[in-house]
Design a protein around this motif. Structure first.
Motif, PDB file in Angstrom:
ATOM      1  N   GLY A 106      -4.802  -3.341   0.352  1.00 39.72           N
ATOM      2  CA  GLY A 106      -3.398  -2.947   0.336  1.00 39.72           C
ATOM      3  C   GLY A 106      -3.018  -2.267  -0.958  1.00 39.72           C
ATOM      4  O   GLY A 106      -3.863  -1.866  -1.754  1.00 39.72           O
ATOM      5  N   LEU A 107      -1.732  -2.137  -1.193  1.00 43.46           N
ATOM      6  CA  LEU A 107      -1.233  -1.444  -2.375  1.00 43.46           C
ATOM      7  C   LEU A 107      -1.471  -2.266  -3.637  1.00 43.46           C
ATOM      8  O   LEU A 107      -1.331  -3.495  -3.632  1.00 43.46           O
ATOM      9  N   ALA A 108      -1.782  -1.573  -4.722  1.00 42.80           N
ATOM     10  CA  ALA A 108      -1.936  -2.251  -6.007  1.00 42.80           C
ATOM     11  C   ALA A 108      -0.597  -2.773  -6.507  1.00 42.80           C
ATOM     12  O   ALA A 108      -0.538  -3.788  -7.205  1.00 42.80           O
ATOM     13  N   GLU A 109       0.478  -2.066  -6.177  1.00 45.00           N
ATOM     14  CA  GLU A 109       1.815  -2.468  -6.610  1.00 45.00           C
ATOM     15  C   GLU A 109       2.731  -2.484  -5.386  1.00 45.00           C
ATOM     16  O   GLU A 109       3.447  -1.515  -5.119  1.00 45.00           O
ATOM     17  N   PRO A 110       2.722  -3.566  -4.617  1.00 43.90           N
ATOM     18  CA  PRO A 110       3.571  -3.625  -3.415  1.00 43.90           C
ATOM     19  C   PRO A 110       5.044  -3.739  -3.791  1.00 43.90           C
ATOM     20  O   PRO A 110       5.386  -4.118  -4.923  1.00 43.90           O
ATOM     21  N   GLY A 134      -0.587   2.400   2.299  1.00 41.67           N
ATOM     22  CA  GLY A 134      -1.562   1.392   1.905  1.00 41.67           C
ATOM     23  C   GLY A 134      -2.285   0.710   3.039  1.00 41.67           C
ATOM     24  O   GLY A 134      -3.102  -0.194   2.801  1.00 41.67           O
ATOM     25  N   THR A 135      -2.036   1.126   4.306  1.00 49.12           N
ATOM     26  CA  THR A 135      -2.674   0.439   5.440  1.00 49.12           C
ATOM     27  C   THR A 135      -3.712   1.318   6.146  1.00 49.12           C
ATOM     28  O   THR A 135      -4.094   1.035   7.279  1.00 49.12           O
ATOM     29  N   ASP A 136      -4.189   2.355   5.485  1.00 46.97           N
ATOM     30  CA  ASP A 136      -5.151   3.271   6.108  1.00 46.97           C
ATOM     31  C   ASP A 136      -6.423   2.544   6.538  1.00 46.97           C
ATOM     32  O   ASP A 136      -6.932   2.761   7.646  1.00 46.97           O
ATOM     33  N   LEU A 137      -6.978   1.703   5.662  1.00 43.85           N
ATOM     34  CA  LEU A 137      -8.225   1.013   5.996  1.00 43.85           C
ATOM     35  C   LEU A 137      -8.007  -0.008   7.110  1.00 43.85           C
ATOM     36  O   LEU A 137      -8.885  -0.204   7.960  1.00 43.85           O
ATOM     37  N   VAL A 138      -6.838  -0.629   7.130  1.00 48.96           N
ATOM     38  CA  VAL A 138      -6.488  -1.532   8.243  1.00 48.96           C
ATOM     39  C   VAL A 138      -6.531  -0.765   9.559  1.00 48.96           C
ATOM     40  O   VAL A 138      -7.114  -1.223  10.550  1.00 48.96           O
ATOM     41  N   LEU A 139      -5.933   0.417   9.577  1.00 46.76           N
ATOM     42  CA  LEU A 139      -5.939   1.242  10.786  1.00 46.76           C
ATOM     43  C   LEU A 139      -7.359   1.568  11.221  1.00 46.76           C
ATOM     44  O   LEU A 139      -7.703   1.446  12.409  1.00 46.76           O
ATOM     45  N   MET A 140      -8.209   1.963  10.279  1.00 48.22           N
ATOM     46  CA  MET A 140      -9.566   2.354  10.644  1.00 48.22           C
ATOM     47  C   MET A 140     -10.371   1.176  11.169  1.00 48.22           C
ATOM     48  O   MET A 140     -11.147   1.312  12.120  1.00 48.22           O
ATOM     49  N   HIS A 141     -10.181   0.007  10.576  1.00 49.59           N
ATOM     50  CA  HIS A 141     -10.858  -1.176  11.106  1.00 49.59           C
ATOM     51  C   HIS A 141     -10.341  -1.522  12.507  1.00 49.59           C
ATOM     52  O   HIS A 141     -11.109  -1.951  13.378  1.00 49.59           O
ATOM     53  N   LEU A 161      11.234  -0.325  -2.676  1.00 44.53           N
ATOM     54  CA  LEU A 161      10.766   0.854  -1.957  1.00 44.53           C
ATOM     55  C   LEU A 161       9.406   1.295  -2.484  1.00 44.53           C
ATOM     56  O   LEU A 161       9.056   1.041  -3.636  1.00 44.53           O
ATOM     57  N   VAL A 162       8.656   1.978  -1.626  1.00 44.56           N
ATOM     58  CA  VAL A 162       7.375   2.547  -2.042  1.00 44.56           C
ATOM     59  C   VAL A 162       7.564   4.040  -2.254  1.00 44.56           C
ATOM     60  O   VAL A 162       7.960   4.767  -1.333  1.00 44.56           O
ATOM     61  N   LEU A 163       7.296   4.487  -3.477  1.00 38.83           N
ATOM     62  CA  LEU A 163       7.327   5.919  -3.778  1.00 38.83           C
ATOM     63  C   LEU A 163       5.956   6.518  -3.493  1.00 38.83           C
ATOM     64  O   LEU A 163       4.941   6.013  -3.965  1.00 38.83           O
ATOM     65  N   THR A 164       5.930   7.595  -2.719  1.00 38.29           N
ATOM     66  CA  THR A 164       4.723   8.382  -2.570  1.00 38.29           C
ATOM     67  C   THR A 164       5.022   9.800  -3.042  1.00 38.29           C
ATOM     68  O   THR A 164       6.162  10.254  -2.971  1.00 38.29           O
ATOM     69  N   VAL A 165       4.017  10.462  -3.564  1.00 35.92           N
ATOM     70  CA  VAL A 165       4.217  11.808  -4.100  1.00 35.92           C
ATOM     71  C   VAL A 165       3.286  12.781  -3.393  1.00 35.92           C
ATOM     72  O   VAL A 165       2.292  12.403  -2.786  1.00 35.92           O
ATOM     73  N   GLY A 166       3.633  14.063  -3.480  1.00 41.12           N
ATOM     74  CA  GLY A 166       2.821  15.083  -2.829  1.00 41.12           C
ATOM     75  C   GLY A 166       3.185  16.460  -3.331  1.00 41.12           C
ATOM     76  O   GLY A 166       3.771  16.611  -4.411  1.00 41.12           O
ATOM     77  N   GLU A 216      -4.309   5.230  -8.398  1.00 42.91           N
ATOM     78  CA  GLU A 216      -3.510   5.190  -7.170  1.00 42.91           C
ATOM     79  C   GLU A 216      -2.239   6.020  -7.384  1.00 42.91           C
ATOM     80  O   GLU A 216      -1.139   5.486  -7.573  1.00 42.91           O
ATOM     81  N   LEU A 217      -2.407   7.332  -7.295  1.00 46.35           N
ATOM     82  CA  LEU A 217      -1.294   8.249  -7.545  1.00 46.35           C
ATOM     83  C   LEU A 217      -0.424   8.471  -6.308  1.00 46.35           C
ATOM     84  O   LEU A 217       0.469   9.322  -6.348  1.00 46.35           O
TER      85      LEU A 217
END
Length: 735
Positions: free
Chosen positions: A589-593, A236-243, A600-605, A706-707
Motif C-alpha cells: 500500500g501507500l507509504a504515507e496513507p 496504491g492498490t495496483d498490486l492488489v488488483l493484479m493479484h 486526501l491523497v495527492l497524486t501528481v502528473g 514514491e512521487l
C-alpha cells in the motif's frame, strides 16, 4: 511521400521516450521566404519523419514546436560565484575546468572518491552518458553517478531484471497494431506519450472491435476517455488488483500451463500467495466493483494477445519493483510474452533514458547491462577502460536521494548536475534546497540559464544540446537513432562528453579520454555491449546515418532492417536457469496513507503541452496557452465540505510544506484523491512546487521515490494569495 528538401536533417525528438522521428527543415528553402522566430532570428522548421519506423511521420505539439526553444534563455559562457548570495561572473573554460579538477583532487586527498557525485539525465546523448561513467566510475573511482531515470524508470529496470533476468522492454510499437487487449496501468498515455496513443486510437477507429482498451487510473483522463473499460482504483492498490486478476485466472484455468511448466519458475509460491486475494477482498480494497474485476480477468484470460503499457504510475512507488513484477506475472501466467501483440512494455519517460541504462547510467550499473557488484562485469569494463584491476568500486554508488542526504551530512564536496533540474523534480524540495545549500561546490551543466537548480549552483557550464552536437539516442522500443548537429551551439557552449573528457585528461588520464569525435565514443561503447542483451556492436554513427534507425540487439554482422525485433521469442530468458521468474510479494500500500489530519491523497502528473520542469516548453507561447496555470483537481464530495468552489484558490498542505493553486472541481477524479501537475517550479511566474509536498520514501529495491502519492489536507484560501505562493522561499535569488 513528400520529398525531403535540400538541407533537411533527420533526427529524433528530444522530449519523451517515444522517440519520434523528426525531419528538420532549414530556415531558408528554395523560392521560399526565410522562416524567422518572433525576434526575427532564422528558425528551423519541424515535421514528422515518415521514414522513421517508430513514429511513421506522426509528431505531437511539443515535437512540432521544439525548434522554437533552441535560442531563448541560453547559457553561452561559463559563469561562477564563490557563494550563493553573490552574483555570477563570467570566467573562461580553462578556469572552470581548473576549479572542478582542483576540487576533485582536494576531495580525493581528504575524503576519498565518495565525496564526489554526478547527477545526469535522459536528455544526454548516449556518448555523454558513457564518458561520464568512464570518468566517475573508472578514473575517479566512485560509483556516485545517478540520473533522473532514478525518479522515472528504475523500478522498471529492477522489475525486468528480477522477473526476466535483464533490463530491456521485450515489445515493439508494432505490437500496438496487433494486440487484442491493450492494458494501460499507471500511464496517462494520451498526454505523456501522445503519438503512441494516437496510433492505438487510429487502429480502433479503422478496425472497430479489433482491440479492447483497458485503463487503470484514479482519474478520468484523455486516456480513459477512449477506454472500453476504466477501473478508477484507489491510489496504491495496483498490486492488489493484479493479484486479484491472477486469482481469478488461475481459478478459471485461463492460464498457459505449458508455458508455465516449460519457461518459468516460482509458480507454486505465487499460486499460494494468490489464494488470499479473493474478488471480494480485492474489489473492496481497490474501490471498484467485483463485476468490473471479473470482466477484466475474463478479457485478459481469453485474449489471444495482451499488451500492457505502464509508466510512472507503477514505477514511482515504495512497491514500484513489486508492481512491475506483479504485472509481468500476469504475462507469464498466460504466456503473453515473446510474441506479436503481447508483452509487458514500459513507456520510458525521457528521450534517451533507455540509452543511459545501456551505457551504465545509474549508480549500480556498468555499460552493457552490467552491474558494479558482479566481479566478472567489473573485470570486463576495467580491461576495456585500461584502468587496471580494482579500479571500479564493487559497491553501488549513491542514488539520487542518497546524494541529497550526503550533502545534508556534509559528506559530499562536489555535486555535478547535468542536463536536468532536480530543484523541481526531486521530492521534499525544501529539504533538498537546504541540503544543496551546504555543498561546497555545485556545478550545473545546462543549455539554459534561469533554471531552479541554477539558483543553487556555484559554477554554470554552457552545454551544447540536441541539434548542436551529434550523438545517439535510444527510445522505448530499443530503437537507436543518430541525432546529428544541424546548427551551431551558442557562444562557448560545448557538448557534455567533451567537458567530461577534458576533466579526465586534466586528472592525468590523457589516453583514456583522447576522443576525436562523438562517433569514436559511440564505437567504444558499442564494442562493450557485444554479446550482451543490449548489443549495439554492429552499429555505428556511419551505419545509422546511411541506413536509418535500428533496433537492438544488433550484433556485428547484422543486416540493417526496419523490421521489429522482439525479445524472448524462443521463451529463453537471461536468468541462471533460462526461465522467467514469478515474483510472489504481498502488497504494502501507500507509504504515507491518509489520516485525520491529512485526509486526501495527492497524486501528481503531467500536462500534454508541458514537459517535465518547463525548461524548454515554457519558452513556447503556443504550449503555455494550452495550460495557462497549474490546477488542483478535486472531487465535489471533497470540495463541498471545504467550501471550495470551482476557480477558487486552494491551499494544499502536507507534512513537508504548503502551496496554493486554483481549484477545478470535477467528477473526473475519484473522491479522496486530488491531482496537481508537477511542472511549475519556483522560477515560473505561476509557481506551484507540487513536489515540495511529496515524501522521499522509496522502493527498497529500485530506490525510486514514491512521487505519485502523499497525504495532504486542502483548504480554501480566505484571502486571495498569488497562485503558487509557498510557505517557504528560495535560498538563492535569480541569476
Amino acid at each position: 511521400m513528400a520529398a525531403s528538401p535540400p538541407g533537411s536533417v533527420r533526427s529524433q525528438c528530444p522530449y519523451c521516450g517515444v522517440g519520434c522521428g523528426l525531419e528538420l527543415l532549414p530556415p531558408a528553402a528554395k523560392n521560399q521566404p526565410t522562416r524567422r522566430d518572433a525576434d526575427g532570428l532564422p528558425l528551423w522548421g519541424t515535421r514528422g519523419d515518415r521514414r522513421h519506423p517508430s513514429s511513421l511521420g506522426q509528431v505531437c505539439i511539443k515535437g512540432a514546436t521544439v525548434c522554437d526553444t533552441l535560442r531563448h534563455g541560453r547559457l553561452s559562457q561559463p559563469l561562477a560565484r564563490a557563494s550563493l548570495d553573490e552574483p555570477f561572473q563570467p570566467i573562461s573554460w580553462d578556469q572552470a575546468i581548473d576549479r572542478i579538477v582542483a576540487r576533485i583532487r582536494t576531495s580525493l586527498a581528504s575524503k576519498g572518491p565518495g565525496a564526489i557525485a554526478m547527477y545526469g539525465s535522459g536528455q544526454f546523448h548516449i556518448e555523454d552518458y558513457y564518458v561520464a561513467q568512464k570518468l566517475l566510475k573508472g578514473a575517479i573511482g566512485t560509483n556516485n553517478f545517478d540520473a533522473n531515470s532514478r525518479l522515472c524508470m528504475s523500478s522498471a529496470v529492477a522489475g525486468y531484471a528480477r522477473s526476466l533476468g535483464s533490463d530491456g522492454p521485450p515489445c515493439c510499437y508494432e505490437d500496438l497494431d496487433h494486440c487484442a487487449v491493450a492494458f494501460l496501468i499507471g500511464t496517462n498515455t494520451a498526454e505523456c506519450h501522445p503519438v503512441l496513443f494516437q496510433r492505438l486510437l487510429k487502429r480502433k477507429r479503422r478496425q472497430p472491435g479489433s482491440v479492447t482498451i483497458v485503463v487503470v487510473d484514479p482519474r478520468q483522463t484523455a486516456t480513459s476517455d477512449a477506454a472500453d473499460l476504466h477501473l478508477a482504483i484507489r491510489p496504491g492498490t495496483d498490486l492488489v488488483l493484479m493479484h486479484g486478476l491472477a486469482h481469478l485466472m488461475v481459478q478459471a484455468l485461463t492460464i498457459d500451463v505449458e508455458f508455465i511448466e516449460e519457461a518459468t519458475e516460482g509458480f507454486a509460491a505465487y499460486a499460494e500467495l494468490l489464494q488470499a486475494w479473493t474478488p471480494e477482498r480485492v474489489s473492496r480494497l481497490c474501490g471498484i466493483s467485483e463485476a468490473a474485476l471479473r470482466q477484466l480477468a475474463q478479457l485478459w484470460g481469453q485474449a489471444p494477445s495482451v499488451l500492457s503499457l505502464w509508466s510512472m504510475g507503477l514505477n514511482q512507488s515504495v512497491e514500484g519493483t513489486a508492481k512491475v513484477a506483479g504485472l509481468i506475472n500476469l504475462h507469464l501466467l498466460t504466456g503473453q510474452i515473446g510474441k506479436v501483440g503481447a508483452g509487458p512494455f514500459s513507456l520510458t519517460g525521457q528521450p534517451n533514458a533507455m540509452g543511459g541504462r545501456e551505457a551504465g547510467g545509474l549508480a549500480h550499473l556498468l555499460p552493457g547491462y552490467r552491474t558494479v557488484v558482479d566481479p566478472s562485469h567489473r573485470a570486463v569494463v576495467e580491461a576495456a577502460w585500461r584502468f587496471g584491476a580494482g579500479a571500479i568500486d564493487p559497491a553501488p554508488g549513491l542514488d539520487a536521494w542518497r546524494q541529497v542526504e550526503a550533502m545534508e551530512s556534509g559528506a559530499l564536496d562536489l555535486w555535478w548536475v547535468a542536463a536536468t533540474n532536480p530543484l523541481v523534480s526531486m521530492p521534499n524540495l525544501e529539504r533538498v534546497k537546504a541540503a544543496v545549500s551546504r555543498c561546497p561546490l555545485v556545478v550545473l551543466s545546462d543549455a539554459y540559464a534561469d533554471t531552479e537548480t541554477a539558483q543553487y549552483a556555484h559554477l554554470l557550464l554552457p552545454a551544447a544540446q540536441w541539434s548542436e552536437k551529434p550523438g545517439v539516442m535510444v527510445n522505448s522500443e530499443r530503437r537507436v537513432t543518430l541525432c546529428p548537429a544541424f546548427r551551431p551551439p551558442p557562444g562557448e557552449a560545448r557538448p557534455d562528453w567533451q567537458v567530461f573528457a577534458e576533466v579526465g585528461r586534466r586528472l592525468g588520464f590523457v589516453e583514456a579520454f583522447s576522443y576525436g569525435s562523438a562517433a569514436e565514443v559511440y564505437a567504444e561503447l558499442a564494442a562493450l555491449t557485444a554479446d550482451r542483451l543490449c548489443d549495439h556492436s554492429g552499429l555505428s554513427h556511419a551505419l545509422l546515418a546511411s541506413e536509418g534507425p535500428q533496433q537492438w540487439p544488433f550484433p556485428c554482422g547484422s543486416a540493417p532492417s526496419q523490421e521489429p525485433r522482439r525479445l524472448y521469442t524462443d521463451h529463453h530468458f537471461p536468468t541462471a536457469s533460462g526461465r522467467a521468474r514469478f515474483i510472489a510479494e504481498q502488497p504494502m500500500g501507500l507509504a504515507e496513507p491518509p489520516s485525520d489530519r491529512y485526509p486526501l491523497v495527492l497524486t501528481v502528473g503531467r500536462y500534454l503541452g508541458q514537459w517535465h520542469t518547463m525548461t524548454r516548453t515554457a519558452k513556447v507561447p503556443r504550449l503555455n496557452a494550452l495550460h495557462p496555470e497549474p490546477l488542483l483537481e478535486i472531487h465535489p464530495e471533497d470540495a463541498g465540505p471545504l467550501g471550495l468552489e470551482d476557480g477558487a484558490m486552494a491551499e494544499i498542505r502536507s507534512l513537508r510544506g504548503t502551496i496554493t493553486a486554483r481549484a477545478t472541481v470535477t467528477e473526473r477524479i475519484r473522491p479522496g484523491t486530488v491531482f496537481l501537475p508537477m511542472h511549475w517550479g519556483f522560477m515560473q511566474e505561476q509557481a506551484c512546487e507540487a513536489n515540495a509536498l511529496l515524501h522521499e520514501q522509496a522502493c527498497p529495491i529500485s530506490r525510486q521515490p514514491e512521487l505519485k502519492a502523499a497525504a495532504v489536507a486542502v483548504a480554501r484560501v480566505q484571502e486571495e494569495a498569488p497562485v503558487g505562493a509557498n510557505s517557504s522561499t528560495s535560498a538563492a535569488g535569480r541569476l
